[in-house]
Design a protein around this motif. Sequence first.
Motif, PDB file in Angstrom:
ATOM      1  N   GLU A 187       0.835  -1.201   0.000  1.00 14.18           N
ATOM      2  CA  GLU A 187       0.000   0.000   0.000  1.00 14.18           C
ATOM      3  C   GLU A 187       0.870   1.251   0.000  1.00 14.18           C
ATOM      4  OE1 GLU A 187      -3.433   2.216   2.693  1.00 14.18           O
ATOM      5  OE2 GLU A 187      -2.715   0.217   3.269  1.00 14.18           O
ATOM      6  N   GLN A 188       1.936   1.229   0.816  1.00 15.21           N
ATOM      7  CA  GLN A 188       2.841   2.377   0.868  1.00 15.21           C
ATOM      8  C   GLN A 188       3.597   2.537  -0.448  1.00 15.21           C
ATOM      9  OE1 GLN A 188       2.758   4.542   3.172  1.00 15.21           O
ATOM     10  NE2 GLN A 188       1.506   3.396   4.618  1.00 15.21           N
ATOM     11  N   VAL A 189       4.056   1.409  -1.006  1.00 12.71           N
ATOM     12  CA  VAL A 189       4.778   1.469  -2.276  1.00 12.71           C
ATOM     13  C   VAL A 189       3.853   1.976  -3.380  1.00 12.71           C
ATOM     14  CG1 VAL A 189       6.007   0.125  -4.017  1.00 12.71           C
ATOM     15  CG2 VAL A 189       6.349  -0.382  -1.599  1.00 12.71           C
ATOM     16  N   ALA A 190       2.583   1.553  -3.355  1.00 15.97           N
ATOM     17  CA  ALA A 190       1.606   2.013  -4.355  1.00 15.97           C
ATOM     18  C   ALA A 190       1.382   3.519  -4.238  1.00 15.97           C
ATOM     19  CB  ALA A 190       0.285   1.266  -4.174  1.00 15.97           C
ATOM     20  N   LYS A 191       1.310   4.024  -2.995  1.00  9.62           N
ATOM     21  CA  LYS A 191       1.165   5.474  -2.789  1.00  9.62           C
ATOM     22  C   LYS A 191       2.375   6.212  -3.359  1.00  9.62           C
ATOM     23  CE  LYS A 191      -1.655   5.421   1.434  1.00  9.62           C
ATOM     24  NZ  LYS A 191      -1.660   5.748   2.879  1.00  9.62           N
ATOM     25  N   THR A 192       3.560   5.638  -3.139  1.00 15.92           N
ATOM     26  CA  THR A 192       4.781   6.255  -3.650  1.00 15.92           C
ATOM     27  C   THR A 192       4.760   6.311  -5.169  1.00 15.92           C
ATOM     28  OG1 THR A 192       6.006   5.375  -1.761  1.00 15.92           O
ATOM     29  CG2 THR A 192       7.307   6.127  -3.626  1.00 15.92           C
ATOM     30  N   GLU A 193       4.366   5.205  -5.798  1.00 17.09           N
ATOM     31  CA  GLU A 193       4.317   5.149  -7.260  1.00 17.09           C
ATOM     32  C   GLU A 193       3.284   6.122  -7.811  1.00 17.09           C
ATOM     33  OE1 GLU A 193       5.685   0.955  -9.033  1.00 17.09           O
ATOM     34  OE2 GLU A 193       3.783   0.872  -7.953  1.00 17.09           O
ATOM     35  N   SER A 194       2.128   6.195  -7.158  1.00 18.71           N
ATOM     36  CA  SER A 194       1.064   7.092  -7.608  1.00 18.71           C
ATOM     37  C   SER A 194       1.515   8.550  -7.531  1.00 18.71           C
ATOM     38  CB  SER A 194      -0.184   6.886  -6.752  1.00 18.71           C
ATOM     39  OG  SER A 194      -1.200   7.800  -7.112  1.00 18.71           O
ATOM     40  N   ALA A 195       2.122   8.897  -6.394  1.00 13.19           N
ATOM     41  CA  ALA A 195       2.617  10.274  -6.225  1.00 13.19           C
ATOM     42  C   ALA A 195       3.712  10.573  -7.242  1.00 13.19           C
ATOM     43  CB  ALA A 195       3.139  10.463  -4.801  1.00 13.19           C
ATOM     44  N   ASN A 196       4.586   9.596  -7.476  1.00 17.45           N
ATOM     45  CA  ASN A 196       5.688   9.797  -8.422  1.00 17.45           C
ATOM     46  C   ASN A 196       5.162  10.018  -9.841  1.00 17.45           C
ATOM     47  OD1 ASN A 196       8.601   9.593  -9.280  1.00 17.45           O
ATOM     48  ND2 ASN A 196       7.770   7.869 -10.403  1.00 17.45           N
ATOM     49  N   THR A 197       4.142   9.267 -10.225  1.00 15.57           N
ATOM     50  CA  THR A 197       3.564   9.407 -11.571  1.00 15.57           C
ATOM     51  C   THR A 197       3.038  10.828 -11.790  1.00 15.57           C
ATOM     52  OG1 THR A 197       2.923   7.070 -11.620  1.00 15.57           O
ATOM     53  CG2 THR A 197       1.789   8.559 -13.152  1.00 15.57           C
TER      54      THR A 197
END
Length: 202
Positions: free
Chosen positions: A110-120
């Motif tokens: 979940e944290q990694v997904a948030k990171t990827e979403s923010a990065n995109t």
Amino acid sequence: MANAQVQVKTQATLVNRISAFVFISLGFTGIAAITSWLSYRGFQEVVTSQFRLSQLSQKIIYIDEVLTMSARMVAFTGDPSWQKRYQEFDPQLVSALEEAQKLAPAFFREQVAKTESANTRLVALEQQAFELTKRGNRQAAIAILFGKEYEELKQTYSQSITATLQATERVITDNLNSAATQTLVALILSVIAFPVLLGSWL
């Protein structure tokens, strides 16, 4: 004749007892060995992956800062060399995020997904800023890179990475404690097996 039969029975009983002791001791030794091997193997695999995830999290933080600085310097100076630096580091960030996603246990994802979403979204804003800079509208590019949305995304990104690092440290600590417990159990089994094995030979 009766004495001979008694001696044979006594010898048979002794042989049976020795055999039982040998089998029991070998059983304890086998259990101890298997427990030690499984403990080491499981500990090595899990802790190695968690240490790697910790390294990746720190790498992601570093690359993110490089990308942010490079994007802002493009807007401030209009120098294309900063955009070239940005383009060199961006694939490294994508690669690190992909590896982190694969290594992360379910409760990290979940944290990694948030990171990827923010990065995109951050990348989209940075690309928009680059286009504005090329058109000579550096003030608009600066406004984007220092705007509310950009800063909020940076905060989300940072919090997600920090949470991942903290969770990784907890998992590593838990695995160390678990491995220590399993090693202690294996040691106790070995200690029990030794006198049993010794007794069987005596």
